[in-house]
Design a protein around this motif. Structure first.
Motif, short mmCIF file in Angstrom:
data_model
loop_
_atom_site.label_atom_id
_atom_site.label_comp_id
_atom_site.label_asym_id
_atom_site.label_seq_id
_atom_site.Cartn_x
_atom_site.Cartn_y
_atom_site.Cartn_z
N VAL A 96 -56.31 12.40 16.41
CA VAL A 96 -56.55 11.46 17.50
C VAL A 96 -57.75 11.89 18.33
N ARG A 97 -58.35 10.93 19.03
CA ARG A 97 -59.43 11.20 19.98
C ARG A 97 -58.83 11.02 21.37
N VAL B 267 -57.39 7.83 23.14
CA VAL B 267 -58.33 6.72 23.05
C VAL B 267 -58.10 5.96 21.75
N GLU B 268 -57.98 6.70 20.63
CA GLU B 268 -57.76 6.05 19.33
C GLU B 268 -57.15 7.04 18.36
N ASP C 14 -49.97 8.49 25.79
CA ASP C 14 -50.06 7.53 24.68
C ASP C 14 -49.23 6.32 25.07
N ASP D 67 -48.11 5.13 19.83
CA ASP D 67 -48.68 4.80 18.52
C ASP D 67 -48.89 6.05 17.66
#
Length: 90
Positions: free
Chosen positions: A66-67, A83-84, A55, A59
């Motif tokens: 999370v993905r 990823v996000e 990460d 974040d």
């Protein structure tokens, strides 16, 4: 690149899970839960697995969904990256 060279595929695995630890710097531990059918008894079994994911922005927080995407080895345990952040923890 030669015309007959094999084309590289970028089909990387993508998983969604919950962050269970964000203690290490730039790393989160993500718990992946999947449901599978037992081959003989056909009962649905829930299997969990923990992945270490990179990460970069620090974040993601504990409890976030999370993905993560498969990537090259970044350390002894890290083979995934965030990823996000799909959903924040409440």
């Amino acid at each position: 690149m030669a015309a007959d060279a094999p084309k590289r595929t970028t089909d990387r695995k993508v998983r969604t899970g919950v962050v269970v630890s964000d203690k290490p710097d730039k790393t989160v531990v993500v718990q992946i839960t999947e449901s599978v059918r037992h081959p003989r008894y056909e009962k649905t079994i829930r299997r969990t697995r923990k992945l270490h994911a990179h990460d970069e922005a620090n974040d993601a927080r504990e409890g976030d969904t999370v993905r993560v995407m498969e990537t090259r080895p970044l350390s002894k345990q890290k083979r995934w990256r965030v990823v996000e952040v799909v959903e924040r923890a409440r």
